[in-house]
Design a protein around this motif. Sequence first.
Motif, PDB file in Angstrom:
ATOM      1  N   ARG A  19      20.549  -4.392   2.939  1.00 62.07           N
ATOM      2  CA  ARG A  19      20.249  -5.534   3.802  1.00 62.07           C
ATOM      3  C   ARG A  19      18.787  -5.494   4.211  1.00 62.07           C
ATOM      4  N   LEU A  20      18.206  -6.679   4.312  1.00 61.62           N
ATOM      5  CA  LEU A  20      16.806  -6.818   4.682  1.00 61.62           C
ATOM      6  C   LEU A  20      16.684  -6.819   6.199  1.00 61.62           C
ATOM      7  N   ILE A  21      15.773  -5.993   6.724  1.00 60.83           N
ATOM      8  CA  ILE A  21      15.616  -5.858   8.163  1.00 60.83           C
ATOM      9  C   ILE A  21      14.134  -5.828   8.526  1.00 60.83           C
ATOM     10  N   ASN A  22      13.843  -6.074   9.800  1.00 58.49           N
ATOM     11  CA  ASN A  22      12.540  -5.715  10.352  1.00 58.49           C
ATOM     12  C   ASN A  22      12.590  -4.227  10.662  1.00 58.49           C
ATOM     13  N   ALA A  23      11.936  -3.432   9.823  1.00 60.23           N
ATOM     14  CA  ALA A  23      12.094  -1.981   9.882  1.00 60.23           C
ATOM     15  C   ALA A  23      11.210  -1.320  10.925  1.00 60.23           C
ATOM     16  N   GLY A  24      10.465  -2.079  11.720  1.00 56.37           N
ATOM     17  CA  GLY A  24       9.615  -1.476  12.734  1.00 56.37           C
ATOM     18  C   GLY A  24       8.177  -1.387  12.275  1.00 56.37           C
ATOM     19  N   SER A  25       7.494  -0.341  12.681  1.00 57.69           N
ATOM     20  CA  SER A  25       6.081  -0.184  12.356  1.00 57.69           C
ATOM     21  C   SER A  25       5.880   0.943  11.354  1.00 57.69           C
ATOM     22  N   VAL A  26       5.008   0.689  10.390  1.00 58.37           N
ATOM     23  CA  VAL A  26       4.664   1.679   9.369  1.00 58.37           C
ATOM     24  C   VAL A  26       3.148   1.667   9.216  1.00 58.37           C
ATOM     25  N   ALA A  27       2.631   2.700   8.560  1.00 56.27           N
ATOM     26  CA  ALA A  27       1.181   2.787   8.380  1.00 56.27           C
ATOM     27  C   ALA A  27       0.874   3.431   7.045  1.00 56.27           C
ATOM     28  N   THR A  28      -0.260   3.069   6.497  1.00 60.51           N
ATOM     29  CA  THR A  28      -0.738   3.678   5.266  1.00 60.51           C
ATOM     30  C   THR A  28      -2.235   3.919   5.402  1.00 60.51           C
ATOM     31  N   LYS A  29      -2.674   5.056   4.933  1.00 60.39           N
ATOM     32  CA  LYS A  29      -4.094   5.409   4.995  1.00 60.39           C
ATOM     33  C   LYS A  29      -4.422   6.249   3.774  1.00 60.39           C
ATOM     34  N   GLY A  30      -5.677   6.243   3.377  1.00 59.04           N
ATOM     35  CA  GLY A  30      -6.009   7.038   2.206  1.00 59.04           C
ATOM     36  C   GLY A  30      -7.422   6.834   1.727  1.00 59.04           C
ATOM     37  N   VAL A  31      -7.701   7.457   0.578  1.00 59.75           N
ATOM     38  CA  VAL A  31      -9.011   7.409  -0.060  1.00 59.75           C
ATOM     39  C   VAL A  31      -8.805   7.142  -1.540  1.00 59.75           C
ATOM     40  N   GLU A  32      -9.644   6.278  -2.120  1.00 63.88           N
ATOM     41  CA  GLU A  32      -9.533   5.913  -3.532  1.00 63.88           C
ATOM     42  C   GLU A  32     -10.890   6.044  -4.209  1.00 63.88           C
ATOM     43  N   SER A  33     -10.861   6.439  -5.468  1.00 63.31           N
ATOM     44  CA  SER A  33     -12.104   6.518  -6.235  1.00 63.31           C
ATOM     45  C   SER A  33     -11.872   5.992  -7.641  1.00 63.31           C
ATOM     46  N   ASP A  34     -12.850   5.233  -8.126  1.00 59.85           N
ATOM     47  CA  ASP A  34     -12.856   4.731  -9.500  1.00 59.85           C
ATOM     48  C   ASP A  34     -14.156   5.200 -10.137  1.00 59.85           C
ATOM     49  N   LEU A  35     -14.044   6.099 -11.115  1.00 64.70           N
ATOM     50  CA  LEU A  35     -15.210   6.753 -11.694  1.00 64.70           C
ATOM     51  C   LEU A  35     -15.237   6.556 -13.197  1.00 64.70           C
ATOM     52  N   SER A  36     -16.437   6.342 -13.734  1.00 62.75           N
ATOM     53  CA  SER A  36     -16.596   6.305 -15.187  1.00 62.75           C
ATOM     54  C   SER A  36     -17.970   6.859 -15.544  1.00 62.75           C
ATOM     55  N   PHE A  37     -18.035   7.481 -16.710  1.00 59.39           N
ATOM     56  CA  PHE A  37     -19.275   8.101 -17.170  1.00 59.39           C
ATOM     57  C   PHE A  37     -19.419   7.834 -18.659  1.00 59.39           C
ATOM     58  N   ARG A  38     -20.418   7.022 -19.012  1.00 54.00           N
ATOM     59  CA  ARG A  38     -20.729   6.792 -20.421  1.00 54.00           C
ATOM     60  C   ARG A  38     -21.653   7.923 -20.868  1.00 54.00           C
ATOM     61  N   VAL A  39     -21.028   8.947 -21.449  1.00 60.86           N
ATOM     62  CA  VAL A  39     -21.755  10.160 -21.809  1.00 60.86           C
ATOM     63  C   VAL A  39     -22.875   9.841 -22.792  1.00 60.86           C
ATOM     64  N   ASP A  40     -22.556   9.068 -23.807  1.00 56.70           N
ATOM     65  CA  ASP A  40     -23.552   8.556 -24.746  1.00 56.70           C
ATOM     66  C   ASP A  40     -22.999   7.253 -25.301  1.00 56.70           C
ATOM     67  N   ARG A  41     -23.624   6.720 -26.336  1.00 57.90           N
ATOM     68  CA  ARG A  41     -23.169   5.418 -26.830  1.00 57.90           C
ATOM     69  C   ARG A  41     -21.823   5.484 -27.529  1.00 57.90           C
TER      70      ARG A  41
END
Length: 746
Positions: A576-598
């Motif tokens: 059953r669908l309910i108002n489940a109260g209060s929740v929280a999310t926190k975090g850190v994200e990284s998107d990295l790329s390295f073109r070593v050569d061609r």
Amino acid sequence: MRGLRSPAFLGGVSVLALLSAIDAHAAVPAADAGETVTVTARRRAEPLQKTPVAVTVITAKQAATTNTFDLQGILAAVPSADFRTNSSSKDRTVFVRGIGTISTSPGVEPSVSTVIDGVVMARSGQATQDLIDLQQVEVLRGPQGTLFGKNATAGAVNITTAAPTSAFHAYTDASYFSGNEYRLAAGVSGTLVENRLVANLGVLVGGFDGNVDNTTLGRQMNGYAHQGFRSKILWTPNSETRVTLGLDFLHENDPVPNGIFVSSGQIAYPTGVFTNNVALARALASEGIVPSRNNDTVANNLDSRSRDQEGGVSVTAERKLGGGATLTSITAYRRWQNTQDQDYDQLASAFAGLPQIADHGALDLSQESQELRFQSGKGGWIDYTGGLFYLHTDDDESYDRAYGAVTGQTANGHAVFNTSTNNAAAFAEGNVNFTPNFRAILGARVIYQDVGYDFSRRSSSAVAVTGIRPGFASSGFTDDIGYVDRIGLQYDVSPNAHAYFTYSRGYQGPAYNVFFNMQQSDTAALKPETNNSFEIGLKTQALHRRITANFAAFIEDFSNYQANFTDQIAGGLVTRLINAGSVATKGVESDLSFRVDRHLTLGANIAYTYAAIDDFACPSGAPTSCNVNGERLPFAPRWKAHLSADYTRPLAQRYQISGGSTYDWQSSTQFSLAQTPGTVQGAYGIWNLYVALANLDARWRITGILRNVLDTHYSAYRALGNLGGTVSWLGRDYGRYGGFTLHKDF
């Protein structure tokens, strides 16, 4: 607002927008020439590196090299996102940063908005299908309600498909993989009327036998059969006006089992006590099923499957105005029909205490939408995007459940229900450019939303039997006015380094829990879900843009979180669908790329997400074990990473060889808000490889792909069994498989 009939409204606004488009003048400045990755995360094309939003981009090429053409496969490579699979497309949904809405109710919005070519999908299931002529997928993390509208408290998935080209181009794709999986696609694009009309057309036929054996029916399951097309026709009556007609249709027939037993018992929360269901264990043994984490066999006497027909038409009119401004109108109509058959009891026959229960459901959803958007030119003190939005939906559903016990007792339940919604909004977001390098971000959206429903269920039993409540009828209507906003600062530290900070407020409107077993306690409207989000980000490039390093940190707090909670009816599991109260999310994200050569490029996308329940609102009638404060949210692994390596090198003068590898790893994942230990998938990683040979002159490419090289077995989703035990659902890459694709350009 409820009496405002959408066809007339849409027709009037569409005519006005088209007339405005044909009466204006001037041009839009081009995007920066040095950028190669362009996104529309703020409803205008701009470089990814200069966009003050945390965005992950998956291109069509990346999806093809891992044999993934739907959101479940694509989101596996996005560390901040997750996907909830299930037996029917009605039950599938997207999560971003641990937040998503699980519900089959047509009276609730998803927390993550899905947008295809500018058209907002009303329900998650509409966008989980095969993606034809894909160009790229942008996953926008955090609240995106100012510009992406009605259902973006957690984020948005912005899908773009290929645009027609004036130069003639045609292609064919053919692929074959173990398990008798095949995919045949073809497309053509070119000019129909010189300087006026260009068009494209992409078609698809694909199928897969499956990777689950059904011993009772003697066939494989967990496969698919898809056919469809997508087309765009672009009319340019003059140099300032573009009108695009979009058409698409997809038919899907997916034989997906309603759960695969991993255990005949369940582990209680919070005690951790394991209780084996002796009757279920005996029944499974008699059917030759051995529950385990590696089980890929079911014994179902019902051919469980989900069948979908999804399609629509859209008209996008764009007009360049003076000063580099643009007026855009998007008028769209979509229809989604879903039929599902499910073996609710998950067994081949009735046993003592374990009845046979068969489900059949039908859905018919139509939506009509209109967006009118104005974009100012750039380069002044203020630049912005603003407009009006309207969406109307009508959803008609029926559901049948048949019960039969080993004693000969039978019962039948039949429910008919419908919902109607209206969503209207005015919105704007823009920059206040204090200097060329420093600007403020200001955005807001005011939303009116209403939802009404009618429900009627009849049952042949005057008392509740397993999975069927007695007859009941109800109707309701609610509306609300809400708002979302975004406030922030952005500073260009250098031409290749851009920092930003934003505060965003998200809003998801009121809802009703309308489903087959609806009862009196479900008739009250759920409160709107809101959240406050803080995000700080840095996007950088170095060594002549060979290194890209993007970072984001966030904190999000949700109130009146709309979520599913488990319940039982006479021994049968329901939610059953309910108002489940209060929740929280926190975090850190990284998107990295390295073109070593061609030749060589390395990538690493990593996310740490701490998504937890702050204060759970225990629903009436729930067990005392619903005290789950401090526990983690479902579909929110703490750590998730996508690592990649791509190598390309010419051979002689005509050929090119390339190869690559991806590794997707995630920590353990809880799938249930009730925190039952048996519904946890432990940490695992999936390693994929590909190698390709291309003839540049002949314009062909053959690619060999090996998925899940280490043959890692995992559950894409786990839940408690409907009559007992614990069950799982398997992804396409549950075990190692391989094959090839052949691409030819003309």
